[in-house]
Write a protein that holds these residues in place. Sequence first.
Motif, PDB file in Angstrom:
ATOM      1  N   LYS A  98       0.821  -1.203   0.000  1.00  0.00           N
ATOM      2  CA  LYS A  98       0.000   0.000   0.000  1.00  0.00           C
ATOM      3  C   LYS A  98       0.860   1.259   0.000  1.00  0.00           C
ATOM      4  CE  LYS A  98      -4.097   1.935   2.250  1.00  0.00           C
ATOM      5  NZ  LYS A  98      -5.074   1.772   3.371  1.00  0.00           N
ATOM      6  N   ASP A  99       1.911   1.251   0.788  1.00  0.00           N
ATOM      7  CA  ASP A  99       2.802   2.408   0.842  1.00  0.00           C
ATOM      8  C   ASP A  99       4.112   1.974   1.491  1.00  0.00           C
ATOM      9  OD1 ASP A  99       3.744   4.970   0.593  1.00  0.00           O
ATOM     10  OD2 ASP A  99       2.958   5.624   2.538  1.00  0.00           O
ATOM     11  N   TRP A 100       5.225   2.651   1.116  1.00  0.00           N
ATOM     12  CA  TRP A 100       6.500   2.371   1.761  1.00  0.00           C
ATOM     13  C   TRP A 100       7.412   3.579   1.613  1.00  0.00           C
ATOM     14  CZ3 TRP A 100      11.613   1.552  -0.095  1.00  0.00           C
ATOM     15  CH2 TRP A 100      11.770   1.751  -1.468  1.00  0.00           C
ATOM     16  N   LYS A 101       8.332   3.727   2.562  1.00  0.00           N
ATOM     17  CA  LYS A 101       9.321   4.796   2.507  1.00  0.00           C
ATOM     18  C   LYS A 101      10.607   4.315   3.176  1.00  0.00           C
ATOM     19  CE  LYS A 101       7.588   6.980   6.743  1.00  0.00           C
ATOM     20  NZ  LYS A 101       7.092   8.243   7.348  1.00  0.00           N
ATOM     21  N   LEU A 102      11.704   4.928   2.789  1.00  0.00           N
ATOM     22  CA  LEU A 102      13.027   4.539   3.288  1.00  0.00           C
ATOM     23  C   LEU A 102      13.673   5.752   3.937  1.00  0.00           C
ATOM     24  CD1 LEU A 102      15.247   2.343   3.437  1.00  0.00           C
ATOM     25  CD2 LEU A 102      16.058   3.149   1.218  1.00  0.00           C
ATOM     26  N   GLU A 103      13.993   5.650   5.226  1.00  0.00           N
ATOM     27  CA  GLU A 103      14.633   6.731   5.962  1.00  0.00           C
ATOM     28  C   GLU A 103      15.685   6.165   6.908  1.00  0.00           C
ATOM     29  OE1 GLU A 103      11.661   8.849   8.087  1.00  0.00           O
ATOM     30  OE2 GLU A 103      10.793   9.821   6.297  1.00  0.00           O
ATOM     31  N   ASP A 104      16.903   6.760   6.817  1.00  0.00           N
ATOM     32  CA  ASP A 104      18.000   6.404   7.730  1.00  0.00           C
ATOM     33  C   ASP A 104      18.269   4.897   7.751  1.00  0.00           C
ATOM     34  OD1 ASP A 104      18.214   9.090   8.410  1.00  0.00           O
ATOM     35  OD2 ASP A 104      16.759   8.873  10.050  1.00  0.00           O
ATOM     36  N   GLY A 105      18.246   4.280   6.582  1.00  0.00           N
ATOM     37  CA  GLY A 105      18.574   2.862   6.487  1.00  0.00           C
ATOM     38  C   GLY A 105      17.499   1.924   6.994  1.00  0.00           C
ATOM     39  N   ARG A 106      16.298   2.424   7.187  1.00  0.00           N
ATOM     40  CA  ARG A 106      15.209   1.579   7.661  1.00  0.00           C
ATOM     41  C   ARG A 106      13.965   1.863   6.825  1.00  0.00           C
ATOM     42  NH1 ARG A 106      15.076  -1.661  11.960  1.00  0.00           N
ATOM     43  NH2 ARG A 106      13.043  -2.386  12.707  1.00  0.00           N
ATOM     44  N   ALA A 107      13.332   0.791   6.368  1.00  0.00           N
ATOM     45  CA  ALA A 107      12.155   0.907   5.517  1.00  0.00           C
ATOM     46  C   ALA A 107      10.890   0.720   6.347  1.00  0.00           C
ATOM     47  CB  ALA A 107      12.201  -0.128   4.402  1.00  0.00           C
ATOM     48  N   THR A 108       9.927   1.579   6.080  1.00  0.00           N
ATOM     49  CA  THR A 108       8.617   1.466   6.715  1.00  0.00           C
ATOM     50  C   THR A 108       7.600   1.094   5.646  1.00  0.00           C
ATOM     51  OG1 THR A 108       9.224   3.160   8.339  1.00  0.00           O
ATOM     52  CG2 THR A 108       6.880   2.641   8.099  1.00  0.00           C
ATOM     53  N   ILE A 109       6.941  -0.042   5.826  1.00  0.00           N
ATOM     54  CA  ILE A 109       6.063  -0.598   4.797  1.00  0.00           C
ATOM     55  C   ILE A 109       4.660  -0.776   5.348  1.00  0.00           C
ATOM     56  CG2 ILE A 109       5.714  -2.533   3.212  1.00  0.00           C
ATOM     57  CD1 ILE A 109       9.082  -2.338   4.723  1.00  0.00           C
ATOM     58  N   THR A 110       3.685  -0.386   4.556  1.00  0.00           N
ATOM     59  CA  THR A 110       2.284  -0.605   4.888  1.00  0.00           C
ATOM     60  C   THR A 110       1.709  -1.560   3.853  1.00  0.00           C
ATOM     61  OG1 THR A 110       2.074   1.618   5.823  1.00  0.00           O
ATOM     62  CG2 THR A 110       0.029   0.466   5.241  1.00  0.00           C
ATOM     63  N   VAL A 111       1.113  -2.661   4.337  1.00  0.00           N
ATOM     64  CA  VAL A 111       0.578  -3.686   3.451  1.00  0.00           C
ATOM     65  C   VAL A 111      -0.888  -3.938   3.795  1.00  0.00           C
ATOM     66  CG1 VAL A 111       2.815  -4.806   3.121  1.00  0.00           C
ATOM     67  CG2 VAL A 111       1.344  -5.534   5.003  1.00  0.00           C
ATOM     68  N   ALA A 112      -1.600  -4.532   2.828  1.00  0.00           N
ATOM     69  CA  ALA A 112      -3.010  -4.864   3.025  1.00  0.00           C
ATOM     70  C   ALA A 112      -3.274  -6.234   2.434  1.00  0.00           C
ATOM     71  CB  ALA A 112      -3.904  -3.807   2.362  1.00  0.00           C
ATOM     72  N   GLY A 113      -4.243  -6.930   3.008  1.00  0.00           N
ATOM     73  CA  GLY A 113      -4.576  -8.268   2.534  1.00  0.00           C
ATOM     74  C   GLY A 113      -6.072  -8.506   2.576  1.00  0.00           C
ATOM     75  N   THR A 114      -6.531  -9.549   1.921  1.00  0.00           N
ATOM     76  CA  THR A 114      -7.956  -9.908   1.913  1.00  0.00           C
ATOM     77  C   THR A 114      -8.354 -10.664   3.162  1.00  0.00           C
ATOM     78  OG1 THR A 114      -7.418 -11.914   0.688  1.00  0.00           O
ATOM     79  CG2 THR A 114      -7.986  -9.957  -0.596  1.00  0.00           C
ATOM     80  N   ARG A 115      -7.336 -11.168   3.893  1.00  0.00           N
ATOM     81  CA  ARG A 115      -7.588 -11.871   5.148  1.00  0.00           C
ATOM     82  C   ARG A 115      -6.740 -11.228   6.235  1.00  0.00           C
ATOM     83  NH1 ARG A 115      -6.307 -18.022   3.830  1.00  0.00           N
ATOM     84  NH2 ARG A 115      -4.421 -16.938   3.070  1.00  0.00           N
ATOM     85  N   PRO A 116      -7.091 -11.435   7.493  1.00  0.00           N
ATOM     86  CA  PRO A 116      -6.258 -10.863   8.568  1.00  0.00           C
ATOM     87  C   PRO A 116      -4.793 -11.294   8.423  1.00  0.00           C
ATOM     88  CG  PRO A 116      -8.321 -11.674   9.458  1.00  0.00           C
ATOM     89  CD  PRO A 116      -8.287 -12.112   8.023  1.00  0.00           C
TER      90      PRO A 116
END
Length: 377
Positions: A98-116
């Motif tokens: 869904k979204d991701w960004k890279l800052e100071d050598g660490r990636a922050t990722i937002t994901v989504a799925g059809t199931r929990p």
Amino acid sequence: MTDAAVDNEPAANVVVGRSLWGDAWARLKANRAAMFSLFYLGLIALVCIAGPWFVPHDYTTIYSDYVRTPPSTEAYPRADMVKGALDDVLKRMRVDLKDWKLEDGRATITVAGTRPIDERYLRYVDRSDTFDDARMEAKSPDGLEMTFSAAVKQQYFLFGTDNVGRDLLSRTLVAGRISLAIGLLAGVVAVTIGVVYGATAGFLGGKVDEVMMRIVDVLYSLPFIFFVIMLVVFFGRNFVLMFLAVGAVLWLDMARIVRGQALSIRRHEYVQAAEALGVRQSGILKRHVIPNLLGPVVIYMTLLVPHVIILESFLSFLGLGVQEPMTSWGVLISVGAHNIGSANWMLLFPAFFLVSTLFALNFVGDGLRDALDPKDR
């Protein structure tokens, strides 16, 4: 002037002579090409022996995210490579980005799925060659959306990677161990057998010499490749077989060279004097014949080692040499030749190490030949 001063004057002008080996060493030091080659060979041997302990990658470790990665002094992954590695991880997790960004050598990722989304899916992130230390940051109440972060691993591949993702630097250094070890061990085997066999044949002469040299002629008629294939069929492919197979064939040339030198030495006065004093033939061989053959033997040894390395590389190129996961310069060159169009560094680096080592060995051999030549003293 007193008598004591007269007696001491000749002693002050006594010139101390140098032995053959001392004179040869002085002449060898004057040869810049040979001395530089000796220094280079010592450096190559030191790097190949100690280098794999300091390289951050093991020569058998496979990095699936870095297949055929070009050599670089900068750290991997690049910005464009992070997105590709992230897509591979999310495919295994069976979620959508869904979204991701890279800052100071660490990636922050937002994901989504059809199931929990199960938090245990983060183990797929830690198994990646690009990410590490995955941690969940937030999760929606229904569990269909999750935000997590992961550190981006910094990897250095100074020589690049091969066609399965292994570090080429560590593999080149380990390959140098094998190639140099086979060259030295096979050279020692060939020289030992050749010196003893040739010195015995040349010194004894007569029918013994005829029979021994006819055996050499018969062994010369056997094709080298056929002999190696036969040994592989019976004993399998292993490191010990390589230097035994090569050394068991190359002693034939050494035997002929030593035999010719022994025929010449047996006619010298010190050998005849030893025979007149009743010294046994075995004692004459050990004390007079073999020590006086060391000059040509040392020269031939330095020229034999590159010959053995080339033979091992040729056998490995044909698939008869060392096998995976072990490697040698010949194996790396064989693999690099098949990938020269898409990954030329896989051929260039091992080929440079092999060619430069062979040049250095030949320069040392030429320097020793000039230094030990009694006609040039």
